[in-house]
Design a protein around this motif. Structure first.
Motif, PDB file in Angstrom:
ATOM      1  N   TYR A 136       0.858  -1.178   0.000  1.00 17.97           N
ATOM      2  CA  TYR A 136       0.000   0.000   0.000  1.00 17.97           C
ATOM      3  C   TYR A 136       0.891   1.223   0.000  1.00 17.97           C
ATOM      4  CZ  TYR A 136       0.485  -0.260   5.194  1.00 17.97           C
ATOM      5  OH  TYR A 136       0.947  -0.336   6.489  1.00 17.97           O
ATOM      6  N   CYS A 137       0.317   2.414  -0.178  1.00 17.53           N
ATOM      7  CA  CYS A 137       1.114   3.570  -0.609  1.00 17.53           C
ATOM      8  C   CYS A 137       2.255   3.931   0.335  1.00 17.53           C
ATOM      9  CB  CYS A 137       0.211   4.772  -0.866  1.00 17.53           C
ATOM     10  SG  CYS A 137      -0.603   5.494   0.583  1.00 17.53           S
ATOM     11  N   SER A 138       1.949   4.147   1.611  1.00 16.98           N
ATOM     12  CA  SER A 138       3.002   4.572   2.532  1.00 16.98           C
ATOM     13  C   SER A 138       3.958   3.433   2.853  1.00 16.98           C
ATOM     14  CB  SER A 138       2.384   5.125   3.821  1.00 16.98           C
ATOM     15  OG  SER A 138       1.514   4.185   4.423  1.00 16.98           O
ATOM     16  N   GLU A 139       3.454   2.200   2.809  1.00 16.14           N
ATOM     17  CA  GLU A 139       4.305   1.039   3.065  1.00 16.14           C
ATOM     18  C   GLU A 139       5.414   0.943   2.028  1.00 16.14           C
ATOM     19  OE1 GLU A 139       3.395  -3.652   3.993  1.00 16.14           O
ATOM     20  OE2 GLU A 139       2.371  -2.693   2.323  1.00 16.14           O
ATOM     21  N   LEU A 140       5.082   1.187   0.767  1.00 19.62           N
ATOM     22  CA  LEU A 140       6.087   1.171  -0.291  1.00 19.62           C
ATOM     23  C   LEU A 140       7.183   2.184   0.008  1.00 19.62           C
ATOM     24  CD1 LEU A 140       7.117   0.350  -3.121  1.00 19.62           C
ATOM     25  CD2 LEU A 140       5.628   2.135  -4.054  1.00 19.62           C
ATOM     26  N   ILE A 141       6.808   3.389   0.419  1.00 20.75           N
ATOM     27  CA  ILE A 141       7.789   4.438   0.718  1.00 20.75           C
ATOM     28  C   ILE A 141       8.657   4.041   1.907  1.00 20.75           C
ATOM     29  CG2 ILE A 141       8.097   6.858   1.342  1.00 20.75           C
ATOM     30  CD1 ILE A 141       6.816   6.403  -1.441  1.00 20.75           C
TER      31      ILE A 141
END
Length: 230
Positions: A136-141
């Motif tokens: 998910y978005c923040s996890e990737l970052i």
């Protein structure tokens, strides 16, 4: 509401000229109920409502984990998916790593590039490693910079919450969501959220388009891309 505003040229004229590779673009993304409930879990930097984050890769594109997969999106397209403030400006906050961490950017970008076409994770599963099959978005970052930092978290994971920040109650959306897939709500388990990531002391705010609202945003579930907060 003000459909005539030249929102699509804003990235080239206002954002891109000041962006550096590795900048994080935090957004109040418009859409459906999922976008609304994500914005209701935590407050972001300066109390802003934030429900998405992407990584700028330096060539007019961002890398983001969105349904259905990790992908590259043109900056114009990314900005046009934002909720607009009352002045017709897209709700986007640009943050940059503090200079002491800038050496991590090339490896973080390389890691993110390697995740292109990996599935989006709509269930926010826990305890997955860098070779996982969904993000998910923040996890990737968070994991891109963890990888760049030799496996050590630069942005620490934070406890997951699925409770409305105003009432403290579990949101019915999440109760139904996890019941439908036969899983327990991962309340309190390590994870991340774009709003909390925006508050990191490893980041500095360098640009802000629009006024990201710090209010209840109760109407967000009905907003389409390019809609205006009133």
């Amino acid at each position: 509401m003000d459909k005539a505003l030249p929102v699509t040229v804003m990235p080239a004229n206002v954002i891109a000229k000041d962006l550096l590779p590795g900048d994080l673009l935090f957004q109040l993304r418009s859409g459906g109920e999922a976008e609304w409930v994500i914005s209701r879990l935590f407050s972001g930097r300066d109390g802003a409502a934030i429900n998405h984050v992407a990584l700028y890769d330096g060539d007019g594109m961002v890398i983001e984990a969105v349904m259905p997969r990790v992908q590259k999106t043109a900056l114009d397209g990314f900005v046009s998916s934002s909720v607009l403030d009352n002045h017709g400006r897209p709700c986007v906050l640009v943050c940059r790593l503090a200079s002491s961490y800038s050496a991590l950017v090339p490896d973080a970008l390389a890691f993110a590039e390697q995740q292109l076409a990996v599935s989006y994770d709509p269930h926010y599963r826990q305890n997955q490693e860098e070779h996982q099959k969904s993000w998910y978005c923040s996890e990737l970052i968070v994991h891109a910079f963890r990888h760049a930092n030799k496996g050590i978290f630069l942005f620490e994971e934070t406890p997951m919450s699925f409770r409305d920040m105003a009432t403290g109650e579990l949101m019915p959306f999440w109760v139904d969501h996890y019941q439908a897939i036969g899983q327990e709500i991962p309340e309190g388990l390590p994870g991340s959220h774009p709003a909390l990531l925006s508050c990191s002391d490893k980041l500095m705010s360098v640009n802000r388009l629009g006024s990201l609202p710090a209010k209840s945003c109760q109407d967000l579930c009905s907003l389409e891309p390019g809609s205006t907060l009133a």
